[in-house]
Design an enzyme around this catalytic site. Sequence first.
Site, PDB file in Angstrom:
ATOM      1  N   ASP A   1     -55.349  27.234  29.320  1.00 51.05           N
ATOM      2  CA  ASP A   1     -55.017  26.503  28.664  1.00 51.05           C
ATOM      3  C   ASP A   1     -55.254  26.990  27.141  1.00 51.05           C
ATOM      4  O   ASP A   1     -55.668  28.000  26.711  1.00 51.05           O
ATOM      5  CB  ASP A   1     -55.922  25.107  28.687  1.00 51.05           C
ATOM      6  CG  ASP A   1     -55.171  23.742  28.122  1.00 51.05           C
ATOM      7  OD1 ASP A   1     -54.197  23.656  27.133  1.00 51.05           O
ATOM      8  OD2 ASP A   1     -55.520  22.910  27.793  1.00 51.05           O
TER       9      ASP A   1
HETATM   10  C1  BGC Z   1     -53.442  20.578  26.233  1.00 55.10           C
HETATM   11  C2  BGC Z   1     -52.865  21.141  27.093  1.00 55.10           C
HETATM   12  C3  BGC Z   1     -51.420  21.566  26.798  1.00 55.10           C
HETATM   13  C4  BGC Z   1     -51.667  23.263  25.722  1.00 55.10           C
HETATM   14  C5  BGC Z   1     -50.297  23.550  25.084  1.00 55.10           C
HETATM   15  C6  BGC Z   1     -53.859  22.199  24.928  1.00 55.10           C
HETATM   16  O1  BGC Z   1     -54.618  21.147  24.240  1.00 55.10           O
HETATM   17  O2  BGC Z   1     -54.997  20.675  26.809  1.00 55.10           O
HETATM   18  O3  BGC Z   1     -52.539  20.105  28.369  1.00 55.10           O
HETATM   19  O4  BGC Z   1     -50.277  21.958  27.073  1.00 55.10           O
HETATM   20  O5  BGC Z   1     -52.367  22.524  24.425  1.00 55.10           O
HETATM   21  O6  BGC Z   1     -50.166  22.593  23.860  1.00 55.10           O
END
Ligand code: BGC
Length: 763
Positions: free
Chosen positions: A290
């Site tokens: 993530d």
């Molecule tokens: C979120 C993810 C997301 C990623 C990219 C993160 O803060 O937890 O779900 O895909 O950002 O945008």
Amino acid sequence: MSRAPLPLSLPRALLVAVTALLGSAQAAQTPAEAAVTQRVEALLHRMTLDEKIGQLTQLGAGTPGPNKETTDDLIRAGKAGSVLWTINSADIERMQRVAVKESRLGIPLLFGFDVIHGYKNVFPVPLGMAATWDPALVERAQAMAAKESWVSGVNWTFSPMVDIARDARWGRIVEGAGEDTFLGIAMARAQVLGFQGPKLGTPERVLASVKHFAAYGAADGGRDYDSVYVPEVQLRNVYLPPFQAAIDAGSGTVMSAYMTLNDVPASGNAWLLRDLLRQEMGFKGFVISDAWAVHSLRVHGYASDEVDAAARGLRGGVSMDMGSNTYLKHLPGLVKAGKLPIKVVDDMVREVLTVKVQMGLFERPYGDPARKDAVLNDPAHRAATRVAAQKSIVLLRNEGGALPLKAGLKRIAVIGPLADSAEDIKGSWTLEAAGAAVSVLEGVRARWPQATVDFVRGGDMQRAYPLPWDAEQGKPAPSLMPAAEMAAEQARAVQAAQQAEAVVMVLGERANMSGEAASTSDLRLGGNQQALLEAVVATGKPVVLVLLNGRPLDISWAAEHVPAIVEAWFPGTEGGNAIADVLSGAVNPGGKLPVSWPRSTGHAPVYYNHNRTHADETDPKFTSRYANLTSKPLYPFGFGLSYTSFRYSDMKLDRAAIPSGGRLQVSVTVENTGAVAGDEVVQLYVHQRSGSAARPVRELKGFQRVTLAAGAKQTLSFTLGPDELKFWSPVTRRWGVEPGRFDVWAGGDSGATLHGEFAVQAK
Ligand code: BGC
């Protein structure tokens, strides 16, 4: 379309050597798989250490590199495998050109973005899509989103989110399919197939990323990012199966979660990402962290510093570092110092390159700018968002036939801070590329062109939660309307209601009140919405409450005093029209709740598939419950009304007993007993009465959404076999179907009463 220089120039002798080296693993491959492997090995053979680590790096577009390099410079130097959060097609094309034409090996980039519920044409938020109970519709929707995304150059979506969410306080409940594993499996599979097609490389589709591995939705107290403590039995039975379904459907990537799982950060957890995900669950793609989660390994108090974070991320099984440049900065030094074997790096690079080859990225690195306008403006896509929104709507209450509203209404009051919002109606995770949406007010006006429609905002609610640093940075706190203005608005709303024949109130949440970092300790309607609702209902006019929200809210008062309640979630581009379709009766609502509805904040988490624990059968006081509140939800999982009614009858089981591993058929007849056609989601629940471990009071094990004309009946058949009856026992520590007696129920929600029973016999 330009072609990348293909890295196929290895001499034949070397290919033969590589093939020999790969030995038995390759021997088991099909010719097509072997060709992919050869291509990947050939490429890997030519790569420098920096280029290898580049493939494990997802750059944040515009974020300077460790030595202040621009994104283009890093791409040119082969120091990027992917770029994050770029939606501008021209920028994407430029960067891809740099990668393909100007970098030494010409390896194309993946452009990753969160295309969660639509690109330009916005479908309902995922929780709403789950409320359709229609996986085929969900698959078609994500295929359209994939096509819009692909032509625009975004070739990788960070979706589906398949985290089971049992706690309405958790903001990200909106992004998933709700509380149930079986429904979650169906939605996970449908979305992966929609995004990717039957296999990676299907034209005009994108790479999917199932997330957040694993159990992210079980955050302590429902607070986003908070620690998760989930025992293995629950992990396996509740949280992992939707991931397994996504993997089996071919999801090319998995995103690791932010939080600690049983004290070990999920993004540096070798047991989770290597042993479980890759070895046991058979995942063959690559793992993306993530955003900044590898860097966070230090923040967690797990890694000692950034260098350690890089090592632990990679050893822990994260193939690609999203955004933090921790790999880019520190992996080369670790390898050169002999602290990290190159094989660990090479294996991860193989994974990334394999996915790129499989998805045909070398042959089709670019989107399709020439067709972009036509695809994004395809009327079929917009029409599909309307149908999806119609099908996602759940009718929660309809006393005395308050709905549908009459066609001949002369004066309608539309009231509420969300009623005229064409932004909030799209929900969270809406991209800049999203098109204009239809508000509820516009939808009502279009549906009742002859009527006078009075709109009064009636008050306000917080746009976002106040953050301490907003104040520190001198930003005004996201505040409500001044009290005097609010009171005046409320008075105007009451007046408008008094003059109207019918009142439509649109209440709930702003789009940014649910989603990431939007957990709440208060499920009540925000701002003056509750007071506004009570004041308007006190006029005695027929009131319909339309909810726009990403989670169940505390509507216990409304459930007793407002004649009609329509749960519309955040329905997307055509939301206002779809809601008006339902209010008018042009569409008969048939969505069902993918979550149990708590009565108050303190009632969460509440979920239907709990165990029955200690109970004194002679004294109901001594059972699992609150002393002041029933344990029953306000509305049960699977619940939703219709403008017609359905009757269930004739449950038949084709056998009374099966051997462990055997199958039986359960059939049930459902009849539309009302005067109009309607949709019903026929649901099948199962309970095992005894076993090596206690089993939930009931569990969803089958569902079918059907449309029945007035008076029509249909007999539906469900199979119960090993997939439906097995569970992972914490005692035997394996999956199995255990002998015992089973109950089965069929009906329109999780309180279904039509009952049958059967036995599973020891082999
Ligand atoms: C979120 C993810 C997301 C990623 C990219 C993160 O803060 O937890 O779900 O895909 O950002 O945008």
